[in-house]
Scaffold this active site. Structure first.
Site, PDB file in Angstrom:
ATOM      1  N   LYS A 199       4.361   8.716   9.697  1.00  0.00           N
ATOM      2  CA  LYS A 199       4.074   8.155  11.011  1.00  0.00           C
ATOM      3  C   LYS A 199       5.046   8.621  12.113  1.00  0.00           C
ATOM      4  CE  LYS A 199       1.734   4.255   8.809  1.00  0.00           C
ATOM      5  NZ  LYS A 199       0.321   4.579   8.889  1.00  0.00           N
ATOM      6  N   ASP A 231       9.412   2.627   0.292  1.00  0.00           N
ATOM      7  CA  ASP A 231       8.319   3.249   1.047  1.00  0.00           C
ATOM      8  C   ASP A 231       8.438   2.780   2.489  1.00  0.00           C
ATOM      9  OD1 ASP A 231       6.051   4.236   2.161  1.00  0.00           O
ATOM     10  OD2 ASP A 231       4.693   3.543   0.595  1.00  0.00           O
ATOM     11  N   TYR A 241       0.858  -1.189   0.000  1.00  0.00           N
ATOM     12  CA  TYR A 241       0.000   0.000   0.000  1.00  0.00           C
ATOM     13  C   TYR A 241       0.886   1.227   0.000  1.00  0.00           C
ATOM     14  CZ  TYR A 241      -3.450   3.467   1.573  1.00  0.00           C
ATOM     15  OH  TYR A 241      -4.255   4.576   1.681  1.00  0.00           O
TER      16      TYR A 241
HETATM   17  N1  PMP Z   1       2.853   4.052   2.459  1.00  0.00           N
HETATM   18  C1  PMP Z   1       2.717   3.074   3.362  1.00  0.00           C
HETATM   19  C2  PMP Z   1       3.692   1.942   3.346  1.00  0.00           C
HETATM   20  C3  PMP Z   1       1.700   3.118   4.305  1.00  0.00           C
HETATM   21  O1  PMP Z   1       1.573   2.119   5.181  1.00  0.00           O
HETATM   22  C4  PMP Z   1       0.813   4.217   4.308  1.00  0.00           C
HETATM   23  C5  PMP Z   1      -0.315   4.325   5.311  1.00  0.00           C
HETATM   24  N2  PMP Z   1      -0.400   3.379   6.253  1.00  0.00           N
HETATM   25  C6  PMP Z   1       0.991   5.210   3.341  1.00  0.00           C
HETATM   26  C7  PMP Z   1       2.021   5.110   2.441  1.00  0.00           C
HETATM   27  C8  PMP Z   1       0.072   6.396   3.307  1.00  0.00           C
HETATM   28  O2  PMP Z   1       0.266   7.186   4.419  1.00  0.00           O
HETATM   29  P1  PMP Z   1      -0.874   8.199   4.930  1.00  0.00           P
HETATM   30  O3  PMP Z   1      -1.967   7.355   5.490  1.00  0.00           O
HETATM   31  O4  PMP Z   1      -0.173   9.043   5.936  1.00  0.00           O
HETATM   32  O5  PMP Z   1      -1.322   8.986   3.739  1.00  0.00           O
END
Ligand code: PMP
Length: 357
Positions: free
Chosen positions: A264, A236, A141
């Site tokens: 995060k 990521d 994701y």
């Molecule tokens: N990349 C990864 C690996 C994630 O786990 C997430 C959200 N959990 C995101 C991008 C998107 O982050 P956000 O919810 O802060 O937009």
């Protein structure tokens, strides 16, 4: 009002009553619980019932909810201003701390969410390489930007199909979805179209669809493939950054993505995320280069104040070994009790239900 009453009211004002779909608790067949406060490992609902929080806002609270040092820093910063719409020292401090964790990267741009970080990383990769296609992996994701609301098409490592209404097929036409646990088709694809691929985007430790720690060879093969064909690697690390260790999953595998996206933990529970990358790549960004990106609240003083305190504290007293040991012990015992296999990676754990391997 109790949670149920709040939820009913919320449904009249907010689509589905929630500001992010997973909070609707649909998968667990419940109504959402409404929380009024949090402290350390506990969340308290609107009736003051305590819950032990194993989710910790999906990752930001590595040191628990509302550590004193963060609360103090936020209070002090609020007195001094919450948003300047202009430069300030704390954004420079936070960038320095991020680069301390990722010393093979040279520059950082701060944004507000992981989605925005990935969206920008991809734009930078395209601008820097002059190529359009991005390879991502099934089950990873990367936030909800249009190009990544995509699922695998009919073939393996083929052009993606849009996975959300409102995302036209044309927008995902440069996204390719491959299988991280079977790279042979990706190697074939690179052999045919390698010169069109700007970057491989991956969660080095996929943690959004179960939890999987890929074998080292898999990660090394991804890097080798990208290097051979002049594509960038975007790691990521929105989840794993400063969670798997001071250099995240990159440190765990001892690899050097060209760009790392973070979120995060680096915001200490406030909306903050980042793109860190090699200097020449990051200098593609405006105002130095021609890749446009901007943000009214980017590098926000409150968020950078919280993030700076958290990262300083983590560098001073790295909690990783302790967290990993406690996670293994706890998750192991829980798995035995529930008679299901449990997977762990650092302080992350996941119950392996069903037949997934
Ligand atoms: N990349 C990864 C690996 C994630 O786990 C997430 C959200 N959990 C995101 C991008 C998107 O982050 P956000 O919810 O802060 O937009």
């Amino acid at each position: 009002m109790n949670s149920s009453e709040w939820y009913k009211l919320a449904c009249t004002r907010i689509p589905g009553g929630v500001n992010s779909p997973v909070r609707a608790f649909k998968h667990v067949g419940m109504e959402p619980i409404y929380f009024s406060r949090a402290s350390g490992p506990y969340l308290y609902d609107v009736d003051q019932k305590p819950y032990v929080d194993f989710c910790l806002s999906f990752g930001p609270h590595l040191l628990g909810h509302s550590p004193h040092a963060v609360v103090r820093a936020l209070q002090a910063q609020a007195e001094m201003g919450t948003s300047f719409g202009a430069c300030h020292p704390k954004e420079v401090d936070l960038a320095g701390l991020i680069l301390k964790g990722y010393p093979f990267l040279n520059k950082v741009r701060l944004v507000n969410s992981g989605t925005e970080a990935v969206m920008t990383a991809v734009r930078v990769a395209r601008g820097f390489t002059g190529r359009n296609k991005i390879v991502a992996f099934n089950g990873c994701y990367h936030g909800h930007s249009d190009g990544f609301l995509a699922k695998a098409g009919s073939g393996v490592a083929e052009l993606a199909e849009s996975s959300s209404k409102g995302v036209p097929q044309s927008i995902v036409s440069d996204t390719i979805i491959a299988q991280l646990d079977d790279l042979s088709s990706l190697e074939f694809l690179f052999a045919r179209q390698g010169k069109e691929i700007a970057a491989i985007l991956l969660e080095l430790i996929p943690a959004n669809n179960g939890l999987w720690v890929p074998p080292r060879e898999t990660i090394e093969r991804v890097f080798a493939l990208a290097r051979k064909h002049g594509a960038l690697v975007i790691g990521d690390e929105v989840i794993t950054g400063f969670r798997m260790g001071l250099s995240g999953a990159s440190g765990y595998y001892d690899v050097r993505p060209d760009i790392v996206t973070l979120g995060k933990i680096i915001g200490g529970g406030l909306p903050l995320a980042a793109i860190a990358g090699r200097g020449e790549i990051m200098d593609s960004l405006a105002p130095v280069g021609g890749v446009y990106q901007a943000g009214t609240l980017s590098g926000n003083p409150l968020a950078t104040a919280a993030g700076t305190v958290i990262l300083e504290s983590i560098f001073e007293n790295p909690p990783y070994r302790d967290l990993e040991e406690r996670t293994k012990k706890f998750a192991g015992q829980l798995g035995e009790l529930l008679e299901v296999p449990v997977r762990t990676a650092g302080s992350m754990f996941w119950f392996q239900l069903g037949t997934q391997t």
